[in-house]
Design a protein around this motif. Structure first.
Motif, mmCIF file in Angstrom:
data_model
loop_
_atom_site.group_PDB
_atom_site.id
_atom_site.type_symbol
_atom_site.label_atom_id
_atom_site.label_comp_id
_atom_site.label_asym_id
_atom_site.label_seq_id
_atom_site.Cartn_x
_atom_site.Cartn_y
_atom_site.Cartn_z
ATOM 1 N N LEU A 56 -16.618 8.647 6.046
ATOM 2 C CA LEU A 56 -15.266 9.196 6.011
ATOM 3 C C LEU A 56 -14.313 8.261 5.288
ATOM 4 O O LEU A 56 -14.437 7.037 5.374
ATOM 5 N N PRO A 57 -13.330 8.815 4.543
ATOM 6 C CA PRO A 57 -12.333 7.962 3.885
ATOM 7 C C PRO A 57 -11.558 7.144 4.913
ATOM 8 O O PRO A 57 -11.284 7.610 6.019
ATOM 9 N N GLN A 58 -11.212 5.926 4.549
ATOM 10 C CA GLN A 58 -10.517 5.020 5.455
ATOM 11 C C GLN A 58 -9.138 4.674 4.888
ATOM 12 O O GLN A 58 -9.003 4.357 3.712
ATOM 13 N N GLY A 59 -8.111 4.752 5.751
ATOM 14 C CA GLY A 59 -6.770 4.370 5.338
ATOM 15 C C GLY A 59 -6.616 2.859 5.336
ATOM 16 O O GLY A 59 -7.258 2.157 6.119
ATOM 17 N N ARG A 60 -5.774 2.350 4.456
ATOM 18 C CA ARG A 60 -5.524 0.920 4.366
ATOM 19 C C ARG A 60 -4.015 0.671 4.283
ATOM 20 O O ARG A 60 -3.292 1.426 3.643
ATOM 21 N N THR A 61 -3.558 -0.375 4.978
ATOM 22 C CA THR A 61 -2.156 -0.740 4.995
ATOM 23 C C THR A 61 -2.027 -2.233 4.702
ATOM 24 O O THR A 61 -3.022 -2.953 4.618
ATOM 25 N N ALA A 62 -0.783 -2.697 4.586
ATOM 26 C CA ALA A 62 -0.529 -4.123 4.333
ATOM 27 C C ALA A 62 -0.222 -4.887 5.614
ATOM 28 O O ALA A 62 -0.009 -6.099 5.576
ATOM 29 N N GLU A 63 -0.202 -4.205 6.755
ATOM 30 C CA GLU A 63 0.160 -4.849 8.013
ATOM 31 C C GLU A 63 -0.959 -5.780 8.496
ATOM 32 O O GLU A 63 -2.132 -5.531 8.231
ATOM 33 N N PRO A 64 -0.618 -6.858 9.201
ATOM 34 C CA PRO A 64 -1.653 -7.748 9.749
ATOM 35 C C PRO A 64 -2.599 -6.987 10.679
ATOM 36 O O PRO A 64 -2.202 -6.024 11.335
ATOM 37 N N SER A 65 -3.852 -7.412 10.717
ATOM 38 C CA SER A 65 -4.861 -6.749 11.547
ATOM 39 C C SER A 65 -5.384 -7.727 12.587
ATOM 40 O O SER A 65 -5.568 -8.911 12.311
ATOM 41 N N ALA B 253 0.839 -1.196 0.000
ATOM 42 C CA ALA B 253 0.000 0.000 0.000
ATOM 43 C C ALA B 253 0.871 1.241 0.000
ATOM 44 O O ALA B 253 1.891 1.293 0.688
ATOM 45 N N PHE B 254 0.450 2.238 -0.773
ATOM 46 C CA PHE B 254 1.188 3.492 -0.878
ATOM 47 C C PHE B 254 0.195 4.643 -0.726
ATOM 48 O O PHE B 254 -0.486 5.023 -1.677
ATOM 49 N N GLY B 255 0.083 5.166 0.511
ATOM 50 C CA GLY B 255 -0.852 6.262 0.786
ATOM 51 C C GLY B 255 -2.287 5.916 0.422
ATOM 52 O O GLY B 255 -3.031 6.752 -0.097
ATOM 53 N N LEU B 256 -2.695 4.697 0.723
ATOM 54 C CA LEU B 256 -3.989 4.175 0.271
ATOM 55 C C LEU B 256 -5.127 4.653 1.166
ATOM 56 O O LEU B 256 -5.099 4.487 2.378
ATOM 57 N N ARG B 257 -6.163 5.225 0.539
ATOM 58 C CA ARG B 257 -7.383 5.641 1.227
ATOM 59 C C ARG B 257 -8.577 5.214 0.370
ATOM 60 O O ARG B 257 -8.552 5.384 -0.855
ATOM 61 N N VAL B 258 -9.589 4.665 1.026
ATOM 62 C CA VAL B 258 -10.726 4.116 0.279
ATOM 63 C C VAL B 258 -12.042 4.655 0.818
ATOM 64 O O VAL B 258 -12.151 5.060 1.980
ATOM 65 N N ASN B 259 -13.041 4.656 -0.059
ATOM 66 C CA ASN B 259 -14.408 5.018 0.311
ATOM 67 C C ASN B 259 -15.195 3.729 0.474
ATOM 68 O O ASN B 259 -15.436 3.005 -0.495
ATOM 69 N N SER C 16 -13.365 -9.336 12.140
ATOM 70 C CA SER C 16 -13.949 -9.591 10.824
ATOM 71 C C SER C 16 -13.203 -8.818 9.744
ATOM 72 O O SER C 16 -12.554 -7.798 10.011
ATOM 73 N N ALA C 17 -13.338 -9.293 8.517
ATOM 74 C CA ALA C 17 -12.677 -8.645 7.387
ATOM 75 C C ALA C 17 -13.221 -7.242 7.153
ATOM 76 O O ALA C 17 -12.496 -6.355 6.684
ATOM 77 N N VAL C 18 -14.495 -7.016 7.477
ATOM 78 C CA VAL C 18 -15.105 -5.701 7.272
ATOM 79 C C VAL C 18 -14.384 -4.633 8.090
ATOM 80 O O VAL C 18 -14.245 -3.483 7.657
ATOM 81 N N GLU C 19 -13.904 -4.991 9.282
ATOM 82 C CA GLU C 19 -13.253 -4.029 10.173
ATOM 83 C C GLU C 19 -11.747 -3.968 9.979
ATOM 84 O O GLU C 19 -11.087 -3.095 10.547
ATOM 85 N N ALA C 20 -11.176 -4.875 9.193
ATOM 86 C CA ALA C 20 -9.721 -4.958 9.050
ATOM 87 C C ALA C 20 -9.182 -3.809 8.208
ATOM 88 O O ALA C 20 -9.783 -3.419 7.206
ATOM 89 N N ARG C 21 -8.008 -3.300 8.594
ATOM 90 C CA ARG C 21 -7.381 -2.187 7.889
ATOM 91 C C ARG C 21 -6.556 -2.643 6.695
ATOM 92 O O ARG C 21 -5.980 -1.812 5.993
ATOM 93 N N LEU D 61 0.434 9.298 7.288
ATOM 94 C CA LEU D 61 -0.331 8.329 8.081
ATOM 95 C C LEU D 61 -1.779 8.767 7.939
ATOM 96 O O LEU D 61 -2.194 9.758 8.530
ATOM 97 N N PRO D 62 -2.568 8.068 7.126
ATOM 98 C CA PRO D 62 -3.920 8.544 6.803
ATOM 99 C C PRO D 62 -4.843 8.546 8.012
ATOM 100 O O PRO D 62 -4.618 7.849 9.000
ATOM 101 N N PHE D 63 -5.911 9.338 7.880
ATOM 102 C CA PHE D 63 -6.924 9.403 8.931
ATOM 103 C C PHE D 63 -7.659 8.074 9.024
ATOM 104 O O PHE D 63 -7.974 7.441 8.023
ATOM 105 N N GLU D 64 -7.930 7.663 10.253
ATOM 106 C CA GLU D 64 -8.763 6.486 10.506
ATOM 107 C C GLU D 64 -9.657 6.793 11.688
ATOM 108 O O GLU D 64 -9.276 7.517 12.609
ATOM 109 N N ALA D 65 -10.861 6.238 11.640
ATOM 110 C CA ALA D 65 -11.848 6.527 12.677
ATOM 111 C C ALA D 65 -11.355 6.123 14.055
ATOM 112 O O ALA D 65 -11.639 6.792 15.056
ATOM 113 N N GLU D 66 -10.582 5.022 14.124
ATOM 114 C CA GLU D 66 -10.088 4.572 15.427
ATOM 115 C C GLU D 66 -9.015 5.519 15.977
ATOM 116 O O GLU D 66 -8.956 5.773 17.177
#
Length: 566
Positions: A176-185, A161-167, A189-194, A416-421
């Motif tokens: 709100l846009p959600q950041g995504r990374t390649a790190e283990p979560s 992932a390179f500065g990844l943000r998704v709707n 559930s998969a719905v909540e995984a980053r 480091l993108p914005f995330e709700a958590e």
């Protein structure tokens, strides 16, 4: 372990795939095993059955019988006008049934737009070669390449992932846009995984390499589509009432007809004269105009709702909606205009308007403007000369531009993108003074990360007393109905690990953003209250901000309202 709890390499291994992608032979075998990547269409009743249903419900049957009796009466005693009445009843049945069928058929066609959320083509690595393929040919184990503007074709585990943000609004409802990374979560559930991209979502910013782990009906999106099609029809209150009224009207009409027939026979009237008169009584008691009146009223309501982008699939749902007793409403963009403006500030121990504190911002507190100008995820539309994105971030950029117009932007190195958590975001920039990290977010999220605060006397250590002053300032701004954001920064080094970026920050300012209520909201809330409907506000803002807005729009009138947090 679930795929989002594994490392990227472990996730690839669990799918018997590799970073170079599947081979064409492997992909063909998996396509035969898992099927095409499409939204599954559940069997639907044919159109002629839907049409038949509109002409065969209980009230329509009563009208059919009334028309038949009218024609029978005309046959026995021509010239009494019963034929015209029969044709009128048939016209009512035809117009009402056709209109109801068209409304439902059109809604069913609109629902097929669900498929439009999935892309037609996708970039895939097959045999280590990058190629464009129809999204329907995607299989578990395929490595896909995604960039800004792409729609996600299937459920995927991010491996780079390179500065990844998704709707993700289409699947989870999160606006709100959600950041995504390649790190283990560690999410359940998969719905909540980053580190998971869900089918039906879209990439707002950045790029990603991801491996597909679910396609078609096995995706979260596919399951939602399947459930929406399998939902059983429930008879609405209006349906039940019309059915009850139909039984009562039908029974009364028949009883009255029989009664007058018997009376006619008792007073010596001919059999057919009594029979025709009884038919007239029965037909006269059938309210032919009820059905078109109800249908027309519901159709007009559905049309008004369609203009407000609310699709009514079944006409009786309009009446059911009218039976609501509680409304839960989001605040931002629903009760308010979602047009933010930086109105008040807290910096250097002072709280005042932006204009009053402008000299400080152009001097010792210039870092606050740098954070506001650079720490965002907005997209610059060169052809239109404006930013596109979150209104709150647009307000911060406009605030910085208003005080120091025309300042050049520093190059962004990473973020480091914005995330709700996390309730914050940070961006790393190359400035003339070296690398700088700019951070913004909720004060509760940034304050524990700040070891210093900027004051009129300079940068001071963040003591407990200083911490309390910032918290009190936030409370004062929130009580004015303002959405409060904290701005912080620090110098950074090129070799710092990303995990330690947001430590040792210097807190520089609080910005109070005003989001005015919609002009028609107070009247709408008063109307709901008069109708006995409770309106509850649901928001992620500070409780004091929510309470102040609730008072402005008339939602709260007592001194000690109930505010639930959690």
């Amino acid at each position: 372990m679930k795929i989002h709890q594994l490392t990227a390499d472990e996730a690839l291994a669990s799918l018997r795939s590799r970073r170079e992608g599947l081979t064409a032979t492997e992909a063909a075998a998996r396509l035969r095993e898992y099927g095409e990547n499409r939204v599954e269409r559940m069997p639907r009743p044919p159109w002629y059955r839907l049409l038949f249903q509109e002409f065969s419900h209980l009230f329509a049957i009563i009208l059919w019988l009334a028309a038949a009796l009218a024609f029978l009466s005309e046959w026995r005693q021509p010239g009494q006008g019963m034929a015209a009445l029969g044709w009128a009843i048939l016209g009512v049945i035809g117009i009402n049934g056709s209109f109801s069928f068209w409304q439902e058929f059109r809604a069913e066609r609109v629902l097929t737009s669900l498929e439009a959320l999935l892309p037609r083509e996708v970039t895939v690595l097959r045999d280590a070669v990058r190629q464009r393929l129809p999204a329907s040919l995607l299989v578990p184990g395929d490595v896909v390449l995604l960039k800004e503007g792409d729609d996600v074709p299937a459920d995927c585990r991010v491996i780079e992932a390179f500065g990844l943000r998704v709707n993700v609004a289409a699947v989870t409802g999160e606006s709100l846009p959600q950041g995504r990374t390649a790190e283990p979560s560690a999410a359940d559930s998969a719905v909540e995984a980053r580190n998971v991209l869900l089918a039906g979502t879209s990439v707002l910013a950045g790029e990603a390499v991801a491996v597909t782990f679910a396609t078609g009906r096995h995706t979260e999106f596919g399951q939602i589509a399947r459930l929406s099609q399998r939902a059983e029809a429930v008879r609405s209150p209006l349906h039940r009432e019309i059915a009850r009224l139909s039984r009562i009207v039908g029974l009364l009409s028949v009883l009255l007809g029989m009664a007058f027939f018997l009376i006619g026979q008792l007073i010596g009237q001919p059999f057919w004269a009594s029979f025709v008169f009884a038919i007239g009584i029965i037909v006269a008691n059938v309210p032919e105009g009820l059905l078109p009146t109800v249908t027309l009223s519901l159709a007009m309501a559905a049309r008004r709702m369609a203009k407000r982008r609310a699709l009514v699939r079944h006409l009786p749902a309009v009446e059911t909606l009218g039976g609501a007793t509680v409304i839960l409403s989001d605040k931002t963009g629903t009760l308010t205009q979602n047009r933010m403006l930086a109105q008040r500030l807290y910096l250097g121990g002072s709280e005042d308007t932006v204009e009053a504190l402008a000299p400080l911002l152009r001097g010792d507190f210039a870092a606050a403007l740098e954070v506001a100008r650079h720490c965002h995820s907005l997209e610059w539309l060169a052809t239109e000369g404006r930013f596109q994105g979150d209104p709150m971030e647009q307000a911060l950029v406009a605030f910085a531009e208003r005080l120091v117009p025309g300042q050049a932007n520093f190059e962004r190195v990473d973020e480091l993108p914005f995330e709700a958590e996390r309730k914050r975001m940070s961006t790393l920039h190359a400035t003339p003074a070296g690398l700088r990290l700019y951070s913004k977010g909720a004060l509760e999220a940034l304050l524990p990360l700040c070891s210093q605060a900027q004051t009129e006397a300079g940068v001071m250590a963040m003591t407990e007393a200083e911490r309390e002053r910032w918290l009190a300032a936030e409370a004062r701004l929130a009580m004015q109905g303002l959405r409060v954001l904290a701005l912080a920064w620090r110098p950074a080094a090129a070799d710092e690990p990303k995990a330690g970026w947001e430590a040792g920050l210097t807190l520089v300012a609080l910005v109070g953003l005003a989001d005015p209520p919609r002009p028609d909201v107070p009247e709408a809330i008063a109307t709901c209250k008069a109708a006995g409907i409770r309106v509850l506000m649901v928001t992620g803002d500070h409780p004091r901000t929510a309470l102040a807005v609730a008072r402005q729009i008339g939602l709260v009138e007592n001194e000690h309202p109930l505010v639930l947090t959690g």
